[in-house]
Design an enzyme around this catalytic site. Structure first.
Site, short mmCIF file in Angstrom:
data_model
loop_
_atom_site.label_atom_id
_atom_site.label_comp_id
_atom_site.label_asym_id
_atom_site.label_seq_id
_atom_site.Cartn_x
_atom_site.Cartn_y
_atom_site.Cartn_z
CE LYS A 50 26.77 11.44 24.98
NZ LYS A 50 25.93 11.89 23.85
CD GLU A 101 -2.69 1.58 0.27
OE1 GLU A 101 -2.76 0.77 -0.68
OE2 GLU A 101 -3.30 2.65 0.28
CG ASP A 158 6.30 -0.24 -2.06
OD1 ASP A 158 6.62 -1.43 -2.03
OD2 ASP A 158 6.85 0.66 -1.35
CG LEU A 198 31.65 6.98 22.75
CD1 LEU A 198 30.60 5.94 22.47
CD2 LEU A 198 31.14 8.00 23.71
CE LYS A 252 29.91 2.90 21.99
NZ LYS A 252 29.80 2.12 20.74
C1 LIG Z 1 29.17 13.17 22.49
C2 LIG Z 1 29.79 12.40 21.32
C3 LIG Z 1 31.30 12.40 21.48
C4 LIG Z 1 29.39 13.05 20.00
N1 LIG Z 1 29.75 14.46 20.03
C5 LIG Z 1 30.78 14.90 19.29
O1 LIG Z 1 31.42 14.19 18.53
C6 LIG Z 1 31.16 16.32 19.46
C7 LIG Z 1 32.47 16.63 19.26
C8 LIG Z 1 32.87 17.93 19.41
C9 LIG Z 1 31.95 18.90 19.74
O2 LIG Z 1 32.46 20.14 19.73
C10 LIG Z 1 32.12 21.16 20.54
C11 LIG Z 1 31.95 22.37 19.89
C12 LIG Z 1 31.74 23.48 20.66
C13 LIG Z 1 31.68 23.35 22.07
C14 LIG Z 1 31.84 22.11 22.67
C15 LIG Z 1 32.06 21.00 21.91
C16 LIG Z 1 30.61 18.57 19.94
C17 LIG Z 1 30.21 17.25 19.81
C18 LIG Z 1 29.25 10.99 21.25
C19 LIG Z 1 29.93 10.05 20.49
C20 LIG Z 1 29.37 8.77 20.35
C21 LIG Z 1 28.14 8.47 20.99
C22 LIG Z 1 27.46 7.21 20.91
N2 LIG Z 1 27.96 6.18 20.19
N3 LIG Z 1 26.29 7.03 21.54
C23 LIG Z 1 25.75 8.03 22.25
N4 LIG Z 1 24.58 7.81 22.86
N5 LIG Z 1 26.34 9.24 22.38
C24 LIG Z 1 27.52 9.49 21.75
N6 LIG Z 1 28.08 10.71 21.87
#
Ligand SMILES: CC(C)(CNC(=O)c1ccc(Oc2ccccc2)cc1)c1ccc2c(N)nc(N)nc2n1
Length: 325
Positions: A284, A34, A36, A82, A113
Site C-alpha cells: 500500500k 479450566e 470452560d 485488491l 494478506k
Molecule cells: C485497504 C483495503 C482496500 C481496505 N480498505 C477499504 O476497503 C477502504 C475503502 C474505502 C475507504 O474510504 C475512504 C474514506 C475516506 C477517505 C479515504 C478512503 C477506506 C478504506 C484492503 C482490502 C483488503 C486487504 C487485505 N485482504 N489484506 C490487507 N492486509 N489489507 C487489505 N486492505
C-alpha cells in the site's frame, strides 16, 4: 465494591487473559476445560445477579438466539477489493505507475494478506455495535452476534471512540486442525482450508456454534474515523492498535521497492511457520495524500496492490458444505 463484585472482576480478568494467551499469543496456559469451568461459574453468578453484568464481560460474547437469516448491511463507505499481481515485473509496473502519477518519492506499507473473510466493525461511543461481511463491497451481511464470539475482538474501546474499522476474520491453523479432527471423528465432511472454515463458521445462524470455532481477527484499514490527525497508512495502523484492536505485527514500512521485494522474500519463506494462513502480500502507498491523488477504480484502489503467492498444489479433500439455514 463488595466481595461478589470483586470475585466477578477477577473471573473476567482471568478469562480475558486466558483468551489473549490462546488467541493472540497462540500459547494457552490452561486447558480448555479450566476455561470452560470459569466461564460456567461466571455465567451462573451473572444469571443470578443480572445487575452485575458489564458490557465487556466475556459472557456478553455468546448472546442472541439463532437467527432465521442475515440482515443486509449497506457500507457507508464501500469496502474495496485488491488488484492482484503475480510477479516482480508486475510489481515494478505498479511502482512506476504510482510514481508517475504522484510525481514524487513514494513510501509503501507491506502487509500479509490474511487468508480469511473481509469484515467491517463499527464501534459507537466505544461499544461494538455492528459487524458485517464485505459482501459485494457495498452490501454485506449483519453477522454482529457471531463476531461478538471472537475472543480477540474487544467488545468495548478504551476511550469511547466512534470508528468503523476493516480487517479479516480468520481461523488459526491450530483451530482448523482441531475442528477437522473433531469432524472426522464424527464422520462429518471436512473443511478444505481455514478460509472456508472461517466463512462457514461466520455464516452460522446460531452464535453458540460460531463461539466454538475459535476464530480470530486482524484489522488493517478504516472507513469512518477522525481523519485529520492521521496522514499515513502506517499511522492508521498504529491508531487502530492503540484502540486495543488486533493489528498484524508483521507489517512493515518500506521506502523502496528493494525493501518490498525483501519483505516478500522473507514472508514467502516464513509462510509455513505462521499460526494462520496467508495467500499473498499487500503493498500500500503509505501517504494518504498520495492515496487520494491516485484514487480508486470502481472496485479497487490504485494506491494498493496484492502480490499473490503461486497457487499450492490442490489437495483433494472433501469440501464441507456447511448449510446454515
Ligand atoms: C485497504 C483495503 C482496500 C481496505 N480498505 C477499504 O476497503 C477502504 C475503502 C474505502 C475507504 O474510504 C475512504 C474514506 C475516506 C477517505 C479515504 C478512503 C477506506 C478504506 C484492503 C482490502 C483488503 C486487504 C487485505 N485482504 N489484506 C490487507 N492486509 N489489507 C487489505 N486492505
Amino acid at each position: 465494591m463488595n466481595e461478589r463484585e470483586q470475585h466477578l472482576r477477577d473471573l473476567r480478568a482471568k478469562l480475558n487473559q486466558y483468551s489473549y494467551q490462546y488467541y493472540v499469543e497462540d500459547n494457552p496456559s490452561v486447558p480448555d476445560s479450566e476455561y470452560d469451568r470459569l466461564m460456567n461459574e461466571l455465567i451462573a453468578i451473572e444469571t443470578e445477579h443480572p445487575e452485575l453484568v458489564t458490557p465487556d464481560s466475556p459472557t456478553q460474547r455468546v448472546g442472541g438466539e439463532p437467527l432465521k437469516g442475515f440482515e443486509k448491511v449497506t457500507h457507508e463507505i464501500p469496502m474495496l477489493s485488491l488488484g492482484d499481481v503475480f510477479n516482480e515485473a508486475e510489481l515494478l509496473d505498479f511502482d512506476r505507475r504510482v510514481r508517475q502519477a504522484v510525481g514524487e518519492e513514494v513510501a509503501y506499507v507491506c502487509e500479509l494478506k490474511i487468508d480469511g473473510l473481509a469484515i467491517s466493525l463499527t464501534y459507537e461511543a466505544g461499544a461494538f455495535v455492528l459487524g458485517a461481511t464485505r459482501g459485494d463491497g457495498t452490501t454485506g451481511e449483519n453477522i454482529t452476534n457471531n463476531l461478538r464470539t471472537v475472543r480477540t475482538l474487544p467488545l468495548t474501546l478504551p476511550n469511547g471512540e466512534t470508528v468503523e474499522v476493516r480487517g479479516e476474520c480468520y481461523m488459526p491453523k491450530r483451530s482448523f486442525d482441531a475442528l477437522n479432527k473433531a469432524r472426522q471423528e464424527k464422520g462429518e465432511p471436512l473443511f478444505a482450508n481455514p478460509r472456508n472454515a472461517a466463512a462457514g463458521s461466520l455464516r452460522q445462524l446460531d452464535p453458540k456454534v460460531t463461539a466454538h470455532r475459535r476464530l480470530s481477527v486482524f484489522l488493517y484499514s478504516a472507513g469512518r474515523f477522525d481523519r485529520e490527525k492521521i496522514t499515513s497508512h502506517w499511522e492508521l495502523l498504529q491508531y487502530i492498535r492503540k484502540l486495543g484492536l488486533p493489528v498484524n505485527p508483521e507489517s512493515r514500512r518500506c521506502t523502496s521497492m528493494h525493501e518490498v521485494f525483501d519483505y516478500i522474500k522473507e514472508y514467502t519463506e516464513k509462510r509455513d511457520q505462521l499460526s494462520y494462513g496467508i495467500d499473498g502480500i499487500v503493498v500500500k502507498v503509505d501517504s494518504m495524500a498520495q492515496q487520494a491523488a491516485l484514487g480508486n477504480t470502481v472496485k479497487s484502489p490504485k494506491w494498493m496492490i496484492a502480490y499473490k503467492f503461486p497457487a499450492e498444489e490442490v489437495v483433494s479433500t472433501l469440501e464441507a458444505i456447511e448449510i446454515s439455514v
